[in-house]
Design a protein around this motif. Structure first.
Motif, PDB file in Angstrom:
ATOM      1  N   GLU A  32      14.953  -5.987  -8.596  1.00  0.00           N
ATOM      2  CA  GLU A  32      15.077  -5.183  -7.380  1.00  0.00           C
ATOM      3  C   GLU A  32      15.131  -3.687  -7.656  1.00  0.00           C
ATOM      4  O   GLU A  32      15.090  -2.881  -6.728  1.00  0.00           O
ATOM      5  CB  GLU A  32      16.295  -5.625  -6.569  1.00  0.00           C
ATOM      6  CG  GLU A  32      16.113  -6.980  -5.902  1.00  0.00           C
ATOM      7  CD  GLU A  32      17.140  -7.256  -4.821  1.00  0.00           C
ATOM      8  OE1 GLU A  32      18.168  -6.543  -4.773  1.00  0.00           O
ATOM      9  OE2 GLU A  32      16.918  -8.184  -4.016  1.00  0.00           O
ATOM     10  N   GLY A  34      12.849  -2.400  -9.677  1.00  0.00           N
ATOM     11  CA  GLY A  34      11.485  -2.093 -10.072  1.00  0.00           C
ATOM     12  C   GLY A  34      11.241  -2.200 -11.560  1.00  0.00           C
ATOM     13  O   GLY A  34      10.194  -1.771 -12.058  1.00  0.00           O
ATOM     14  N   PHE A 115      20.186  -4.813  -5.865  1.00  0.00           N
ATOM     15  CA  PHE A 115      20.208  -3.365  -5.646  1.00  0.00           C
ATOM     16  C   PHE A 115      21.341  -3.000  -4.693  1.00  0.00           C
ATOM     17  O   PHE A 115      22.061  -2.031  -4.897  1.00  0.00           O
ATOM     18  CB  PHE A 115      18.859  -2.903  -5.087  1.00  0.00           C
ATOM     19  CG  PHE A 115      18.787  -1.429  -4.828  1.00  0.00           C
ATOM     20  CD1 PHE A 115      18.546  -0.536  -5.860  1.00  0.00           C
ATOM     21  CD2 PHE A 115      18.959  -0.930  -3.540  1.00  0.00           C
ATOM     22  CE1 PHE A 115      18.493   0.825  -5.625  1.00  0.00           C
ATOM     23  CE2 PHE A 115      18.904   0.428  -3.294  1.00  0.00           C
ATOM     24  CZ  PHE A 115      18.661   1.309  -4.335  1.00  0.00           C
ATOM     25  N   ARG A 121      18.438  -7.859   0.942  1.00  0.00           N
ATOM     26  CA  ARG A 121      17.168  -7.541   0.290  1.00  0.00           C
ATOM     27  C   ARG A 121      16.840  -6.060   0.384  1.00  0.00           C
ATOM     28  O   ARG A 121      17.065  -5.414   1.404  1.00  0.00           O
ATOM     29  CB  ARG A 121      16.028  -8.342   0.917  1.00  0.00           C
ATOM     30  CG  ARG A 121      15.915  -9.762   0.392  1.00  0.00           C
ATOM     31  CD  ARG A 121      14.536 -10.302   0.682  1.00  0.00           C
ATOM     32  NE  ARG A 121      14.421 -11.711   0.374  1.00  0.00           N
ATOM     33  CZ  ARG A 121      14.127 -12.191  -0.829  1.00  0.00           C
ATOM     34  NH1 ARG A 121      13.947 -11.365  -1.827  1.00  0.00           N
ATOM     35  NH2 ARG A 121      14.020 -13.490  -1.014  1.00  0.00           N
ATOM     36  N   ARG A 122      16.246  -5.552  -0.685  1.00  0.00           N
ATOM     37  CA  ARG A 122      15.781  -4.177  -0.697  1.00  0.00           C
ATOM     38  C   ARG A 122      14.411  -4.109  -0.036  1.00  0.00           C
ATOM     39  O   ARG A 122      13.529  -4.910  -0.322  1.00  0.00           O
ATOM     40  CB  ARG A 122      15.698  -3.670  -2.133  1.00  0.00           C
ATOM     41  CG  ARG A 122      15.368  -2.196  -2.231  1.00  0.00           C
ATOM     42  CD  ARG A 122      15.347  -1.716  -3.663  1.00  0.00           C
ATOM     43  NE  ARG A 122      15.205  -0.266  -3.696  1.00  0.00           N
ATOM     44  CZ  ARG A 122      15.118   0.455  -4.810  1.00  0.00           C
ATOM     45  NH1 ARG A 122      15.151  -0.158  -5.984  1.00  0.00           N
ATOM     46  NH2 ARG A 122      14.991   1.762  -4.754  1.00  0.00           N
ATOM     47  N   ASN A 125      11.007  -1.139  -2.847  1.00  0.00           N
ATOM     48  CA  ASN A 125      11.121  -1.187  -4.302  1.00  0.00           C
ATOM     49  C   ASN A 125      10.212  -0.111  -4.909  1.00  0.00           C
ATOM     50  O   ASN A 125       9.068   0.043  -4.473  1.00  0.00           O
ATOM     51  CB  ASN A 125      10.698  -2.576  -4.797  1.00  0.00           C
ATOM     52  CG  ASN A 125      11.032  -2.824  -6.241  1.00  0.00           C
ATOM     53  OD1 ASN A 125      10.639  -2.073  -7.126  1.00  0.00           O
ATOM     54  ND2 ASN A 125      11.755  -3.911  -6.487  1.00  0.00           N
ATOM     55  N   GLN A 136       7.849 -10.350  -2.193  1.00  0.00           N
ATOM     56  CA  GLN A 136       9.203 -10.692  -2.636  1.00  0.00           C
ATOM     57  C   GLN A 136       9.277 -12.209  -2.767  1.00  0.00           C
ATOM     58  O   GLN A 136       8.973 -12.934  -1.820  1.00  0.00           O
ATOM     59  CB  GLN A 136      10.236 -10.171  -1.643  1.00  0.00           C
ATOM     60  CG  GLN A 136      10.295  -8.648  -1.606  1.00  0.00           C
ATOM     61  CD  GLN A 136      11.189  -8.129  -0.483  1.00  0.00           C
ATOM     62  OE1 GLN A 136      11.160  -8.630   0.634  1.00  0.00           O
ATOM     63  NE2 GLN A 136      11.966  -7.096  -0.783  1.00  0.00           N
ATOM     64  N   GLU A 191       8.467  -9.058  -6.760  1.00  0.00           N
ATOM     65  CA  GLU A 191       9.894  -8.769  -6.915  1.00  0.00           C
ATOM     66  C   GLU A 191      10.659 -10.088  -6.855  1.00  0.00           C
ATOM     67  O   GLU A 191      10.634 -10.782  -5.839  1.00  0.00           O
ATOM     68  CB  GLU A 191      10.373  -7.837  -5.809  1.00  0.00           C
ATOM     69  CG  GLU A 191      11.874  -7.561  -5.855  1.00  0.00           C
ATOM     70  CD  GLU A 191      12.378  -6.927  -4.572  1.00  0.00           C
ATOM     71  OE1 GLU A 191      12.281  -5.699  -4.439  1.00  0.00           O
ATOM     72  OE2 GLU A 191      12.855  -7.694  -3.693  1.00  0.00           O
TER      73      GLU A 191
END
Length: 719
Positions: A32, A34, A115, A121-122, A125, A136, A191
């Motif tokens: 998350e 990157g 993250f 969830r982010r 990214n 994702q 991700e």
């Protein structure tokens, strides 16, 4: 040319008519943040549109490229099994019952972090900027067996599941219903959601700590909910746990998906969050997987012998005529067992069946009703431990009737001749379960016994029912029944012969202290005497004439104030207040009991000691011409023994006046956890845990010498 003509010209089953190779697809796995390093070196398998397989390993940055594959999308699979030696993975993979198909990808994902602190969830990214296609994914998207993995969480960038379905419908690509479809001639970035879970933080130390006091109060209350598996019985291919609150939902969905649940009772209004620690998913409190294709015992053809999470983790003997309820689950360090208290008329019948019977698993005699409930649950617990016990600490908790059953269960396990169990027991508002011989024989069992203020249930069954019942408590058993109010059972409980009932364990008593109409506090301590927890009954008896049995109306009025026995209304708030107060005390370096509180409690104890002495003298004065009867002698002896215990109690209180608290006093062994600081910080982020609560506050010290309470505790009402 039509789509059909294009298809007919290029495909014959899965064999291309003309070579359409020369296409490429690149992809990269990232976390998350990157970063692709957590997935560097992983083995992958890519299958193209005609079923051609390409294998390899990701480079150190999590990148790979497949060149010269056939036209169309490809499917990425990462199903290679984990073959490392790290615990507890090796143990989980190789265990005899329900071995888990843990993959290399799962192992790597469990080492990554979210993250966002809450696991949400982010959306953006940093790896998106390098991607032609960004998705994702979950570990379960890329592996064959996923029943042991957490449910999918909503995502901002969905995988191309429609593309995978279309390939299957056209008869191209892999013949397996899993994998991620990658777009050809483009760079795909995936991700991977971290595989982290939350679990209630617990201390495995034998010593009492405020953390376990609070956490296990929540777990004991959770035992009153249903397991709530859907479907409840005879599942075919999968199970869910949608109902919140429920045992299954908390452990099987919420915590597995890193969601901080606070509801442990459906009528609960105030939020009481457990302290959760962030752990790799495989170290959560496990709910067993359900997969009939992988585990033969899950197959519906097994009929009544079919195994599924509900009948492996949850015990309820209603179908056998009882109503004992409990749940059990485990991780690599702890086996947690929680036993429900009284919640039905069947439970109430067991509560009042106070005849003493031999404790066949040890020594002494025990309450017949509690023993029958223990016998009902015993095989269920032993079967679970036989499958999943690997030297963990066994932590058992229970409220009310559940506390009594938990005590018998803990002692029976401690005396096991086939396995050496390491047991820690916390009970809340539990009645007496065994006689003095049983209690003496169970002296090595570590048991912390919580009593809240004037909770009447710890006063039954009366220890001296055939002797000084006129002093302590009438022959009755009080049962609080959820949904039905208060049921009071009297008469017929006088013991004939045998040793007296006694409490087991180290008492921890929560005592409110009132200084004036606007200022009060509360102290948790461990009085040696039992008079403190029976203050309400003692006061009621003292108000009757010449020690006669209280009138029924007066007794019922006394017992109607039963809220001190309730978990959500009393035990959980007092446990929370104790934890907050001990946290403050440890941080400031103050003593557990202030000078002001010490003076209040000490005077109250002195009053009680004098009253016990006066009553003993009155009994002795009323002896007949032939001297004291057997019952009168037993009464006098019990009164003087209790007076001596009060002397020791006052000494314990004096020690508390000078004692500070360490991190271990507050959190036990959990203070040594690498996740300790983060767990406490996470807990304090909830506004509910920063609120001002009078019981949790350390009272100010007055300079004018005014230290006495207007009403020095409830036990002063006996004067």
């Amino acid at each position: 040319m039509t789509i059909k003509e294009q298809k007919d010209s290029c495909f014959s089953g899965k064999i291309l008519v003309c070579p359409l190779r020369g296409h490429w697809t690149s992809f990269r796995l990232v976390d998350e943040f990157g970063d692709g390093k957590p997935y560097g070196g992983l083995h992958y398998s890519v299958i193209d549109s005609i079923g051609q397989e390409y294998t390899g390993r990701l480079d150190g940055e999590g990148f790979a490229k497949v060149e010269n594959h056939y036209r169309g999308p490809v499917v990425l699979i990462m199903d290679k099994r984990y073959n490392g030696l790290d615990q507890p993975y090796e143990q989980l993979i190789k265990r005899e019952y329900y071995p888990l198909p843990i993959t290399e990808l799962q192992f790597r994902a469990e080492q990554t972090r979210f993250f966002h602190d809450d696991g949400f969830r982010r959306e953006h990214n940093p790896a998106i900027k390098d991607a032609d296609v960004f998705v994702q994914v979950e570990v379960r998207d890329l592996v064959r067996e996923g029943a042991h993995l957490p449910p999918v969480v909503q995502r901002f960038h969905e995988p191309q599941s429609s593309l995978l379905r279309a390939m299957s419908e056209l008869g191209i690509g892999p013949e397996v219903p899993f994998g991620i479809a990658l777009s050809p001639n483009q760079h795909n970035v995936l991700e991977v959601r971290p595989m982290r879970a939350l679990r209630p933080m617990l201390s495995t130390d034998d010593s009492f700590c405020a953390l376990n006091l609070y956490q296990l109060a929540l777990m004991a209350t959770l035992s009153y909910t249903d397991f709530a598996q859907d479907p409840r019985e005879k599942p075919l291919d999968k199970v869910r746990f949608p109902e919140d609150p429920s045992i299954g939902n908390l452990f099987g969905e919420a915590l597995a998906n890193y969601r901080e649940n606070w509801r442990i009772d459906k009528h609960q209004r105030d939020r009481y969050y457990p302290l959760y620690e962030d752990v790799p998913y495989s170290k959560r409190l496990e709910i067993l997987p359900f997969d009939p294709t992988l585990y033969a015992q899950n197959h519906p053809d097994k009929g009544k012998d079919q195994e599924h999470p509900a009948n492996q983790h949850f015990f309820d003997d209603q179908k056998d005529g009882g109503d004992t309820q409990a749940f059990i689950c485990h991780h690599d360090e702890v086996v947690l067992i929680s036993v429900r208290g009284t919640a039905s008329l069947k439970d109430a019948v067991r509560d009042v069946h106070a005849l003493q019977v031999p404790f066949e698993e040890g020594v002494g005699r025990v309450h017949k009703g509690f023993y029958s409930a223990f016998q009902a649950i015993s095989n269920f617990v032993r079967s679970y431990l036989g499958r999943f016990y690997v030297d963990q600490k066994i932590i058992i908790c229970g409220h009310s009737l559940g506390g009594a059953i938990a005590l018998l269960l803990a002692e029976a396990l401690r005396r096991s001749t086939t396995q050496k169990y390491n047991i820690l027991l916390y009970t809340y508002g539990a009645p007496r379960a065994g006689d003095s011989t049983f209690v003496e024989g169970a002296a090595d069992l570590v048991h912390h016994r919580m009593v809240n203020n004037n909770d009447p249930v710890p006063g039954v069954p009366a220890p001296w029912m055939n002797a000084n019942w006129k002093v302590w408590v009438p022959g009755l058993a009080m049962t609080v029944v959820s949904g039905y109010g208060l049921l009071v059972f009297g008469a017929g409980l006088v013991r004939v012969g045998g040793d007296p009932y006694q409490h087991h364990g180290r008492q921890q008593h929560f005592m409110p202290v009132s200084f004036n109409a606007k200022e009060w506090s509360a102290v948790l301590w461990d009085p040696d005497c039992e008079s403190i927890e029976k203050a309400a009954c003692t006061a009621m008896l003292e108000k009757t004439r010449q020690g006669d049995m209280p009138v029924r109306d007066g007794l019922l009025a006394q017992l109607i104030n039963y809220t001190d026995h309730m978990m959500v209304a009393s035990y959980i708030p007092f446990a929370w207040a104790t934890l907050r107060r001990w946290q403050q005390t440890q941080e400031t370096g103050a003593s557990v009991v202030t000078e002001r509180e010490y003076d209040v409690v000490d005077i109250a104890l002195a009053v009680l000691k004098q009253k016990l002495h006066e009553y003993a003298q009155r009994v002795r004065y009323n002896e007949g011409p032939r001297g004291a009867t057997k019952d009168e002698s037993a009464t006098i002896d019990a009164l003087y023994k209790e007076r001596d215990r009060l002397t020791r109690t006052r000494k314990r209180l004096q020690n508390l006046r000078y004692n500070g608290l360490t991190l271990a006093d507050v959190y036990g062994s959990a203070a040594q956890s690498p996740e300790f600081t983060g767990s406490v910080e996470r807990w304090f982020k909830h506004a509910e845990n920063r609120r001002l609560e009078q019981y949790a506050m350390i009272p100010r010290q007055l300079d004018d010498g005014l230290r006495l309470a207007r009403k020095p505790l409830d036990i002063d009402s006996i004067s």
